[in-house]
Design an enzyme around this catalytic site. Sequence first.
Site, PDB file in Angstrom:
ATOM      1  N   ASP A  21      24.238 -27.195  51.671  1.00 27.97           N
ATOM      2  CA  ASP A  21      25.190 -27.820  50.740  1.00 27.97           C
ATOM      3  C   ASP A  21      24.613 -28.180  49.369  1.00 27.97           C
ATOM      4  O   ASP A  21      25.286 -28.843  48.584  1.00 27.97           O
ATOM      5  CB  ASP A  21      25.838 -29.084  51.349  1.00 27.97           C
ATOM      6  CG  ASP A  21      26.945 -28.726  52.331  1.00 27.97           C
ATOM      7  OD1 ASP A  21      27.390 -27.558  52.316  1.00 27.97           O
ATOM      8  OD2 ASP A  21      27.360 -29.600  53.114  1.00 27.97           O
ATOM      9  N   THR A  25      24.904 -20.824  47.757  1.00 32.45           N
ATOM     10  CA  THR A  25      25.890 -19.734  47.722  1.00 32.45           C
ATOM     11  C   THR A  25      26.693 -19.790  46.414  1.00 32.45           C
ATOM     12  O   THR A  25      26.948 -18.757  45.787  1.00 32.45           O
ATOM     13  CB  THR A  25      26.806 -19.810  48.955  1.00 32.45           C
ATOM     14  OG1 THR A  25      25.972 -19.790  50.124  1.00 32.45           O
ATOM     15  CG2 THR A  25      27.759 -18.633  49.006  1.00 32.45           C
ATOM     16  N   HIS A  84      19.981 -23.090  58.092  1.00 34.30           N
ATOM     17  CA  HIS A  84      18.540 -23.312  58.161  1.00 34.30           C
ATOM     18  C   HIS A  84      17.868 -22.386  59.180  1.00 34.30           C
ATOM     19  O   HIS A  84      16.803 -21.825  58.916  1.00 34.30           O
ATOM     20  CB  HIS A  84      18.255 -24.766  58.501  1.00 34.30           C
ATOM     21  CG  HIS A  84      16.804 -25.063  58.612  1.00 34.30           C
ATOM     22  ND1 HIS A  84      15.945 -24.919  57.534  1.00 34.30           N
ATOM     23  CD2 HIS A  84      16.045 -25.450  59.652  1.00 34.30           C
ATOM     24  CE1 HIS A  84      14.725 -25.233  57.924  1.00 34.30           C
ATOM     25  NE2 HIS A  84      14.757 -25.556  59.205  1.00 34.30           N
TER      26      HIS A  84
HETATM   27  P1  GDP Z   1      24.900 -24.046  50.218  1.00 35.03           P
HETATM   28  O1  GDP Z   1      25.100 -24.586  51.604  1.00 35.03           O
HETATM   29  O2  GDP Z   1      23.577 -24.453  49.677  1.00 35.03           O
HETATM   30  O3  GDP Z   1      25.144 -22.576  50.119  1.00 35.03           O
HETATM   31  O4  GDP Z   1      25.985 -24.786  49.275  1.00 35.03           O
HETATM   32  P2  GDP Z   1      27.386 -24.262  48.732  1.00 35.03           P
HETATM   33  O5  GDP Z   1      27.203 -23.286  47.633  1.00 35.03           O
HETATM   34  O6  GDP Z   1      28.228 -23.865  49.878  1.00 35.03           O
HETATM   35  O7  GDP Z   1      27.940 -25.605  48.051  1.00 35.03           O
HETATM   36  C1  GDP Z   1      28.111 -26.795  48.810  1.00 35.03           C
HETATM   37  C2  GDP Z   1      29.075 -27.727  48.105  1.00 35.03           C
HETATM   38  O8  GDP Z   1      28.511 -28.169  46.888  1.00 35.03           O
HETATM   39  C3  GDP Z   1      30.406 -27.072  47.777  1.00 35.03           C
HETATM   40  O9  GDP Z   1      31.433 -28.017  47.970  1.00 35.03           O
HETATM   41  C4  GDP Z   1      30.260 -26.742  46.302  1.00 35.03           C
HETATM   42  O10 GDP Z   1      31.485 -26.693  45.629  1.00 35.03           O
HETATM   43  C5  GDP Z   1      29.396 -27.885  45.805  1.00 35.03           C
HETATM   44  N1  GDP Z   1      28.617 -27.453  44.640  1.00 35.03           N
HETATM   45  C6  GDP Z   1      27.849 -26.336  44.564  1.00 35.03           C
HETATM   46  N2  GDP Z   1      27.297 -26.231  43.329  1.00 35.03           N
HETATM   47  C7  GDP Z   1      27.726 -27.297  42.629  1.00 35.03           C
HETATM   48  C8  GDP Z   1      27.520 -27.745  41.276  1.00 35.03           C
HETATM   49  O11 GDP Z   1      26.827 -27.118  40.482  1.00 35.03           O
HETATM   50  N3  GDP Z   1      28.133 -28.889  40.907  1.00 35.03           N
HETATM   51  C9  GDP Z   1      28.909 -29.599  41.748  1.00 35.03           C
HETATM   52  N4  GDP Z   1      29.473 -30.718  41.288  1.00 35.03           N
HETATM   53  N5  GDP Z   1      29.144 -29.221  43.020  1.00 35.03           N
HETATM   54  C10 GDP Z   1      28.561 -28.082  43.458  1.00 35.03           C
HETATM   55 MG    MG Z   2      25.511 -21.167  51.605  1.00 36.89          MG
END
Ligand code: GDP
Ligand code: MG
Length: 389
Positions: A21, A25, A84
């Site tokens: 999160d 992605t 993970h």
């Molecule tokens: P991953 O699990 O690392 O792949 O994370 P995701 O890309 O699925 O993002 C997880 C959450 O964080 C989602 O609700 C996104 O919309 C939010 N999110 C991702 N990038 C950003 C960002 O740059 N700014 C904000 N405010 N939220 C973000």
């Molecule tokens: Mg992801």
Amino acid sequence: PKTAYVRTKPHLNIGTMGHVDHGKTTLTAAITKVLAARGSGTFVPFDRIDRAPEEAARGITINIAHVEYETDTRHYAHVDMPGHADYVKNMVTGAAQLDGAILVVSALDGIMPQTAEHVLLARQVGVDHIVVALNKADAVDDAELLDLVELEVRDLLTEHGYGGDSTPVVRVSGVGALAGDPRWTASVDALLDAVDTYVPMPERYVDAPFLLSVENVLTITGRGTVVTGAVERGRLRLGDRVQVLGADVETVVTGVETFGKPMEEAQAGDNVALLLRGVPRDAVRRGHVVVAPGSVVPRRRFTARLHVLSGREGGRTTPLTTGYRPQFHIRTADVVGDVDLGGAAVARPGDTVDVTVELGREIPLEPGLGFAVREGGRTVGAGTVTAVL
Ligand code: GDP
Ligand code: MG
């Protein structure tokens, strides 16, 4: 007809790492969007990356999404992994061979357990260069908080031997860039510039005999059996003869593609699909190795330096002794092996020991080759071959 892949720029393999999160992605999608706007590459939306089909082969689920893109100076294959467990599995077994990594850290949350574990993992599998994306910068107004998280990340990298002081740390917003906000689009541009300049082009052994460890096997109706994987060394052209170790076949390569585009020549570092003439689908499996005929003699016994992961690193909580018989993940192969500790009576979690291993079957081995040790679906050790016996 499909557009051919034309090699105009050096090719590198990179990927996003970091706690769930934190925006890996989203950032991956944002990178493709920013580059598509520059006219190089295709935008790949979040859903297509996050819901990449699972590929199951021989009981191992490979869950990796590959996207490709180009900057002004380079062509990249970029992997994003959903969970993970996928990092531990794919990085340690070499399914994701990264020349460099983008460590995504949410500025809102700072370092979390998987942030640290991925840095540790990257170090173990020989990823020498990390660039940090301090993500969600749009959601943090407090500049001091951003500075604090940045400091924390630099310390973590230094602690693991990455030289945190010189590591580029770029404040970005994947969400902002996806929305087309110019400030955050520029932040992703800056991140890509940092990757271009900070991650060096690794040495590729293009003049060595060809070797590719099979990651996946597919059938293309009417055309035959296709194997996919990363070229570890050498080069290969259409019509070249290859030997498939493990399957005991020798054949001719009648198709070479990368990301769905036919290519004239595959080289070390490329992710490719090879069409093999006259090979039945069930003759080839994940873990078999495609080589230049006669270039490799597979072996079963080797000595190695083995690090037994501690409980903190997600490994064992009890020591192991001679007679231990786990699974060895070497390249894409998964082979049982007997461990002999020699003089050392026991190896405790956290120890690094010299061992002798006898595998259940022959595979190509060489000094310097990395491997993971797994039991019950958990990674409990990581090691390097020191000598082949
Ligand atoms: P991953 O699990 O690392 O792949 O994370 P995701 O890309 O699925 O993002 C997880 C959450 O964080 C989602 O609700 C996104 O919309 C939010 N999110 C991702 N990038 C950003 C960002 O740059 N700014 C904000 N405010 N939220 C973000
Ligand atoms: Mg992801």
